[in-house]
Design a protein around this motif. Structure first.
Motif, short mmCIF file in Angstrom:
data_model
loop_
_atom_site.label_atom_id
_atom_site.label_comp_id
_atom_site.label_asym_id
_atom_site.label_seq_id
_atom_site.Cartn_x
_atom_site.Cartn_y
_atom_site.Cartn_z
N ALA A 118 35.77 30.52 -97.35
CA ALA A 118 36.86 31.48 -97.17
C ALA A 118 37.49 31.32 -95.79
N ALA A 119 36.63 31.13 -94.78
CA ALA A 119 37.13 31.02 -93.41
C ALA A 119 38.05 29.82 -93.25
N HIS A 120 37.81 28.80 -94.05
CA HIS A 120 38.67 27.63 -93.96
C HIS A 120 39.69 27.60 -95.09
N GLY A 121 39.79 28.72 -95.82
CA GLY A 121 40.81 28.88 -96.84
C GLY A 121 40.69 27.90 -98.00
N LEU A 122 39.45 27.65 -98.41
CA LEU A 122 39.26 26.67 -99.47
C LEU A 122 38.82 27.34 -100.77
N TYR A 123 39.25 26.78 -101.87
CA TYR A 123 38.79 27.13 -103.22
C TYR A 123 39.08 28.58 -103.60
N THR A 124 38.85 28.84 -104.89
CA THR A 124 39.00 30.21 -105.40
C THR A 124 37.66 30.91 -105.34
N GLN A 125 37.71 32.19 -105.59
CA GLN A 125 36.50 33.02 -105.54
C GLN A 125 35.35 32.42 -106.37
N SER A 126 35.65 32.09 -107.63
CA SER A 126 34.58 31.65 -108.52
C SER A 126 34.11 30.24 -108.12
N GLU A 127 35.04 29.43 -107.66
CA GLU A 127 34.69 28.08 -107.22
C GLU A 127 33.74 28.15 -106.04
N ARG A 128 34.05 29.06 -105.09
CA ARG A 128 33.19 29.23 -103.91
C ARG A 128 31.78 29.59 -104.32
N ARG A 129 31.70 30.49 -105.27
CA ARG A 129 30.41 30.96 -105.74
C ARG A 129 29.60 29.82 -106.33
N LYS A 130 30.29 29.01 -107.11
CA LYS A 130 29.62 27.90 -107.77
C LYS A 130 29.08 26.92 -106.73
N ARG A 131 29.93 26.66 -105.73
CA ARG A 131 29.52 25.73 -104.69
C ARG A 131 28.36 26.28 -103.86
N ALA A 132 28.40 27.58 -103.60
CA ALA A 132 27.31 28.21 -102.86
C ALA A 132 25.99 28.00 -103.60
N LEU A 133 26.07 28.19 -104.90
CA LEU A 133 24.88 28.02 -105.73
C LEU A 133 24.37 26.58 -105.65
N ASP A 134 25.30 25.63 -105.72
CA ASP A 134 24.91 24.22 -105.62
C ASP A 134 24.20 23.94 -104.30
N LEU A 135 24.77 24.51 -103.22
CA LEU A 135 24.18 24.27 -101.90
C LEU A 135 22.78 24.84 -101.82
N VAL A 136 22.63 26.07 -102.32
CA VAL A 136 21.32 26.72 -102.29
C VAL A 136 20.31 25.84 -103.03
N ARG A 137 20.78 25.25 -104.14
CA ARG A 137 19.92 24.36 -104.91
C ARG A 137 19.59 23.11 -104.09
N GLU A 138 20.60 22.59 -103.41
CA GLU A 138 20.41 21.33 -102.69
C GLU A 138 19.39 21.45 -101.56
N VAL A 139 19.39 22.60 -100.87
CA VAL A 139 18.45 22.75 -99.76
C VAL A 139 17.08 23.21 -100.24
N GLY A 140 16.91 23.25 -101.56
CA GLY A 140 15.58 23.46 -102.10
C GLY A 140 15.07 24.89 -102.01
N LEU A 141 15.96 25.85 -102.05
CA LEU A 141 15.50 27.23 -102.09
C LEU A 141 15.06 27.55 -103.52
N PRO A 142 13.95 28.27 -103.66
CA PRO A 142 13.46 28.57 -105.01
C PRO A 142 14.37 29.61 -105.68
N ASP A 143 14.48 29.50 -107.00
CA ASP A 143 15.20 30.51 -107.78
C ASP A 143 16.61 30.78 -107.22
N PRO A 144 17.49 29.78 -107.23
CA PRO A 144 18.80 29.89 -106.57
C PRO A 144 19.61 31.10 -107.02
#
Lengths: 539, 277
Positions: A118-144
């Motif tokens: 959001a701070a860099h004005g990228l993507y839509t709300q739902s897209e951001r959410r999806k990407r956040a989830l991907d990142l959480v998965r990528e850094v290996g957090l359990p139960d994303p």
């Protein structure tokens, strides 16, 4: 290899009245794509200032005097604030030492990651959410799915650091600056985070500038190393080269100071015990009200151990293992729920408050934080003589003894009339040791006594303790989270996990032939373990 | 510490103003040997209308300058003494509550809250009205309404200091609990107490003025609040009668606030708004 960042002759000025004119002086460095550069130094060496300058995060009054930092053909030090802001997060990202304070405590993890987009004005709300989830998965957090809805306080230290890394990676930066990201973590967690950073580097090919004080960590992850001291660069080179064949005197000293797994010579232990702990238990209850169930934590769960006279027993464990509670129970700062603490034939665990005050001198403690453990408004003399005078030692004798002890710990008798703020952390720790000795105790409990100190200072304090052990045949219960430190000083090591004593044995046995799975995990997690091994063989 | 305080412009101005007020209060009997109640000229003389009466005369022909000087005595005395008394109540109570915790804390804090639930000024009025309005009762009333914040502050400070490791070290040295509290913990709480006390003197002066304004002042003591109160009916014709005591109050309270703020910055260099750089 292409260069990601080139810093040339960077000089950062400190405000007037600081202890030196420049925080960083004439430092040049280069980080190539996909490379990990470790910046090593003790506190005050200017390593964090260098990183902050690159991010444009210098504190007020501290500013770049000269030099350039070329990133993507632009000098990041001279960019206007708006461009810097666009650069931060997107091209250069940073993670910090203390993830709890670096995360917003009132925002869910997912929202904090989305906010970067959001701070860099990228993507839509739902897209951001999806990407956040991907990142959480990528850094290996359990139960994303669950983690992105969690608040920072619901995560463990290691998980928070992973969340911070996820935020930093959000915009696929070309350079990641990591400022002591594992210092506040347990060894096993630290090992996981280091592995994560190595993985990410490989997968994304980003450059990493990794700031640390720990050569063990350097051995684990670095490609290139620079060593800084008092704002100046003292050595640079390939990690392997610097570790195995250091050129500069200071680097050699730092490397010597790290515990390398050389064991002290085994000594014959006395049969008489200085401390005997039997079936000690301590529970902490929290919560509990009309509608809330009581939460009970078994901080110390049926622990028995003995410290022989003249022995140094290392008590090792991760945070929350109950090792500090055990120490505090042994000096009866905490009253146990059950069991016995036998010191010189007296059971400290069952004494009344008044009887206890008479017996206090038997066990003394050296504390972790050299800044909090001395009363800032009391002269050193007072701190050293309060206890003995209270026991009935005549004032002159107590003062003479205090001066003598200050000599023994290497401070000189004239330290007595000064106030704590005039001393450095290492010196204060010496005062703490002198204060404990002034009571002529049968046993000293050192609770993480060297953890807050820089490596070279740490080595000096350990030398002092070793020295005292010989001279005064001291018995010490040495509590630490750092197996390497324990190996340097202790005769035997006890390993604690979740309030229970897992394993206890001679240092060599614990290190070379651990019996328990948990001990093996701890040993494997020690940073730089592989690198230290060849020296072990020669030792 | 003193150096940092001295380099603070505002605080030094405050000190100068306060010293001036104190000096005037001290030498009032020398300047005006007749006292503040003596009628010296005809009433309602404007400032500088007659030689020797720079601030004019009041409704009864009394010297306003003399009244101001004697009023300073009362204001400062009430401010200082009531603050001292408030500290004498608040510090021990807060220290005991913070140090011993548990039931001592519960008891002391409920007691404090009992006082905090009653509006300060209303309680002060009631207390003064019950007793005879004398300097003693006014001072006591002001002290009684102003100690609760002291108790809370000291409690919080003591609780944070108590958790530090040097207190554990003192326990290990075998020192008794009262001795640890007095010798180790309390000295580390003085800075915020001093800052608060300097601001409390200012509040106490305001309270005293308000009480006198309402006619609840000591009838035998000249005070700034009384002067304003007596002049309020003639404020449109004789502005100077309420203006000068008002200025006196503003100057004194402002001076104390400046000093308090300067002390605060001097004790907590990290919190001062203007960095050294």
């Amino acid at each position: 290899m292409s260069e990601t960042l080139t810093v040339e002759r960077l000089t950062i000025g400190l405000p007037e009245g600081a202890d030196r004119p420049f925080a960083v002086e004439n430092v040049s460095l280069t980080i190539n794509k996909g490379e990990i550069l470790c910046v090593v130094g003790e506190s005050g060496s200017g390593k964090s200032m260098t990183a902050n300058a690159l991010m444009g995060l210098l504190p007020q009054g501290v500013d770049v005097k000269s030099g350039r930092a070329m990133f993507e053909a632009r000098d990041v030090l001279r960019l206007p604030e708006a461009d810097k802001q666009a650069l931060r997060g997107a091209q250069i990202a940073m993670i910090f030492q203390e993830p709890m304070t670096a995360l917003n405590p009132l925002m869910r993890i997912g929202d904090q990651i989305s906010e970067v987009f959001a701070a860099h004005g990228l993507y839509t709300q739902s897209e951001r959410r999806k990407r956040a989830l991907d990142l959480v998965r990528e850094v290996g957090l359990p139960d994303p799915e669950k983690i992105i809805r969690a608040y920072p306080f619901q995560l463990s230290g290691g998980q928070r650091q992973r969340a911070m890394i996820a935020m930093a990676l959000a915009l696929e930066p070309k350079l990641l600056i990591a400022d002591e990201p594992t210092t506040a973590l347990d060894v096993t967690t630290q090992a996981q985070i280091l592995k994560l950073i190595l993985d990410l580097r490989k997968r994304r090919g980003m450059a990493v500038m990794f700031i640390t004080h720990d050569f063990g960590v350097v051995a684990e992850i670095a490609d290139q190393v620079i060593v800084m001291r008092e704002g100046k660069l003292v050595e640079r080179g390939d990690a392997a080269e610097v570790l195995d064949n250091p050129q500069h005197e200071y680097t050699k000293r730092l490397l010597d100071a790290i515990p390398t797994g050389k064991f002290p010579d085994a000594r014959q232990l006395s049969d008489i015990s200085a401390l005997e702990i039997k079936n000690l238990r301590k529970n902490f209850r929290t919560g509990g009200g009309l509608f809330k169930p009581v939460r009970e934590v078994h901080a110390v769960d049926d622990v028995s151990l003995t410290v022989a006279r003249g022995e140094v027993l290392g008590l090792v464990g991760e945070s929350g293992s109950g090792k500090s509670t055990l120490g505090r129970t042994a000096v009866r700062l905490v009253t146990p729920d059950g069991g016995h603490v036998m010191v010189g034939g007296v059971d400290l665990a069952v004494l009344s408050e008044e009887e206890l005050r008479q017996q206090r001198n038997k066990v003394q403690m050296v504390f972790q934080d050299p800044y909090a453990s001395l009363n800032p408004r009391q002269r050193i003399m007072g701190a050293l003589t309060d206890g003995p005078i209270n026991r009935g030692v005549p004032k002159e004798d107590a003062q003479a003894k205090a001066r003598e002890l200050l000599e023994i710990v290497g401070l000189g008798a004239d330290a007595a009339m000064r106030y704590p703020h005039e001393f450095s952390g290492g010196q204060r720790q010496r005062i703490g040791i002198a204060r404990a000795l002034a009571m002529e105790p049968e046993l000293i409990i050192a609770d993480e006594a060297v953890s807050a100190l820089d490596v070279s200072i740490q080595a000096q304090v350990l030398d002092l303790l070793r020295d005292l052990r010989e001279k005064l045949s001291l018995s010490i219960l040495f509590i630490t989270h750092d197996l390497r430190v324990a190996a340097q000083l202790c005769d035997r090591i006890a390993v604690m996990q979740k309030g229970r004593l897992v394993e206890i044995g001679r240092v060599e046995d614990i290190f070379l032939n651990p019996q328990q799975e948990y001990t093996r995990q701890l040993l494997a997690a020690v940073p730089g373990a592989d690198w230290a091994e060849p020296e072990e063989a020669t030792a | 510490m003193w150096k940092r305080f001295r380099s603070n412009m505002g605080a030094m101005i405050g000190v100068v103003m306060l010293v001036a007020v104190i000096v005037i209060a001290l030498i009032a009997p020398l300047l005006f040997p007749d006292g503040p109640w003596q009628m010296v000229q005809r009433p309602f003389l404007a400032p500088f209308a007659v030689d020797g009466l720079p601030l004019g005369t009041d409704t009864l022909g009394r010297n306003v300058a003399a009244q101001l000087a004697y009023g300073a005595q009362v204001s400062l005395l009430v401010g200082l003494v009531s603050t001292l008394v408030a500290l004498l109540i608040g510090v021990p109570l807060g220290a005991l509550a913070g140090f011993y915790g548990g039931y001592a804390d519960e008891g002391a804090m409920r007691f404090t809250e009992f006082f905090q639930t009653i509006p300060n000024f209303a309680l002060a009025i009631v207390l003064v009205a019950i007793f005879e309005p004398t300097l003693f009762s006014i001072t006591l009333a002001i002290a009684i309404v102003s100690w609760p914040p002291v108790a809370r502050l000291v409690r919080a400070e003591v609780m944070s200091v108590r958790a530090r490791e040097f207190v554990d070290a003192a326990r290990l040295a075998g020192l008794s609990k009262p001795r640890i509290l007095i010798q180790q913990v309390l000295p580390n709480t003085v800075s915020p107490i001093i800052v608060m006390a300097s601001l409390m003197v200012a509040t106490a002066i305001l309270l005293e003025s308000s009480l006198s304004f309402l006619g609840l002042g000591d009838p035998n003591a000249m005070s700034w609040g009384y002067m304003i109160g007596a002049a309020r009916t003639v404020i449109r014709t004789s502005w100077w009668l309420s203006f000068f005591p008002g200025i006196a109050i503003v100057i004194t309270v402002l001076a104390l606030n400046l000093i308090g703020e300067g002390l605060n910055d001097a004790f907590n260099p990290h919190l001062s708004r203007k960095g050294k750089a």
